[in-house]
Write an enzyme that holds these catalytic residues in place. Sequence first.
Site, mmCIF file in Angstrom:
data_model
loop_
_atom_site.group_PDB
_atom_site.id
_atom_site.type_symbol
_atom_site.label_atom_id
_atom_site.label_comp_id
_atom_site.label_asym_id
_atom_site.label_seq_id
_atom_site.Cartn_x
_atom_site.Cartn_y
_atom_site.Cartn_z
ATOM 1 N N GLU A 1 0.841 -1.242 -0.009
ATOM 2 C CA GLU A 1 0.173 -0.080 0.016
ATOM 3 C C GLU A 1 0.828 1.228 0.006
ATOM 4 O O GLU A 1 2.138 1.274 0.292
ATOM 5 C CB GLU A 1 -1.042 -0.058 1.376
ATOM 6 C CG GLU A 1 -1.877 -0.979 0.978
ATOM 7 C CD GLU A 1 -3.018 -1.237 2.320
ATOM 8 O OE1 GLU A 1 -3.950 -1.631 2.062
ATOM 9 O OE2 GLU A 1 -2.684 -0.795 3.450
ATOM 10 N N CYS B 1 3.653 8.610 0.706
ATOM 11 C CA CYS B 1 4.010 7.741 1.846
ATOM 12 C C CYS B 1 4.158 6.429 1.014
ATOM 13 O O CYS B 1 3.303 5.906 0.502
ATOM 14 C CB CYS B 1 3.004 7.679 2.894
ATOM 15 S SG CYS B 1 3.603 6.381 4.164
ATOM 16 N N CYS C 1 6.857 -6.578 6.792
ATOM 17 C CA CYS C 1 7.858 -5.947 7.711
ATOM 18 C C CYS C 1 8.988 -6.926 8.307
ATOM 19 O O CYS C 1 8.421 -8.084 8.653
ATOM 20 C CB CYS C 1 7.199 -5.069 8.535
ATOM 21 S SG CYS C 1 8.565 -3.799 9.387
ATOM 22 N N CYS D 1 7.393 -4.158 15.833
ATOM 23 C CA CYS D 1 6.494 -3.454 16.584
ATOM 24 C C CYS D 1 5.115 -3.633 16.797
ATOM 25 O O CYS D 1 4.330 -3.814 15.959
ATOM 26 C CB CYS D 1 6.564 -1.721 15.887
ATOM 27 S SG CYS D 1 8.274 -1.374 15.451
ATOM 28 N N CYS E 1 1.744 -1.556 15.491
ATOM 29 C CA CYS E 1 1.834 -1.496 14.138
ATOM 30 C C CYS E 1 1.077 -2.537 13.144
ATOM 31 O O CYS E 1 1.648 -3.681 13.453
ATOM 32 C CB CYS E 1 3.256 -1.063 13.463
ATOM 33 S SG CYS E 1 3.159 -0.876 11.612
ATOM 34 N N CYS F 1 -0.659 6.495 9.791
ATOM 35 C CA CYS F 1 0.374 5.845 10.345
ATOM 36 C C CYS F 1 0.180 4.682 10.936
ATOM 37 O O CYS F 1 -0.704 4.669 11.873
ATOM 38 C CB CYS F 1 1.300 6.942 11.113
ATOM 39 S SG CYS F 1 2.031 8.132 10.218
#
Length: 346
Positions: free
Chosen positions: A94, A107, A114, A118, A121, A339
């Site tokens: 995305e 962005c 990933c 974290c 997230c 975010c």
Amino acid sequence: MEVKKKDIRALTKEQLRNFFVENGDKAFRGNQVYEWLWSKSLHTFDAMTNISKGTREMLEKNFVINHIKVDSMQKSKDGTIKNGIKLHDGLIVESVLIPTEKRTTACVSSQVGCSLDCKFCATARLKRMRNLNPDEIYDQVVVIDKQSRLYHNHKLTNIVFMGMGEPLMNYKNVLKSIEMITSPEGLGMSSKRITVSTSGVPKMIKMMADEEVKFNLAVSLHSAIDEVRTSIMPFNTNFPLKDLRESLEYWYEKTNRAITYEYVVWDGINDRKEDIKALVDFCKYVPCKVNLIEYNPIDDGEFQQASSLAINNYISNLEMHDITVNVRRSRGKDIDAACGQLANKA
């Protein structure tokens, strides 16, 4: 047996020139093709109108152009646009267009999933499937630039590597994509308008500093106390704050560029006086500014936005010590584009 075609954008200009010479053509033909591929962002050989049909057929026989496709597009009530980008192998990432009155920001993602863990997230809950190639990152910028011109009547002004993935875990490809984005033979954007955001990989921060990169650096900090940071960002065990601090000092020494700390304040996690003091102390090591970022829930309830009082305590203490602080309100929350929310829900 069918020969697997090579992705033509994996070739340098010199390699393209050599290909044409080896196939009995002129070297400058490589320059022409390179221009079509990058500055004109062409996705088919047939559309290369200044090249003969025979040459286009030769290219088709030997190469592919693994361009991205916008699989889905969602528009927020605040003007933010989230793109579901389908890659050549069917995987999805995305990217987001974030508009303000004076600028538009892309962005972009650097990994499918990933590499880090974290807890706050959504992207981190996806396993890392692979790194994006330089052209796949570049193509996201091209798409968002077109959307900026179409929907906001001006070209793209800024780029942040804050989408899916940890950019410094895809170091080589991220830097190559920035090289092409800033090249006159690519998009010709200024390095000063590009920010690479990392959760903090000290070795790679030092490597960037040694390469004397010209773009900006942002660090997702969220706590300047090791125990707290590890509880929300478990990889901090391997990259503790002491090592991160040393790498940022090294960065500033080499580049003379200040750092932006991205910082979310959560209720009951990092909203105490000692958390504020630790951040103030951490900010004294290297010239910096702090962006306090509004938290965007990811549906599990473990992390909740801190109170306005806690946010104001951070602001007043940072300002008291002459540390620049900005409060960043989230954009695109209604389409899960803010975010920490990028998780391929669309």
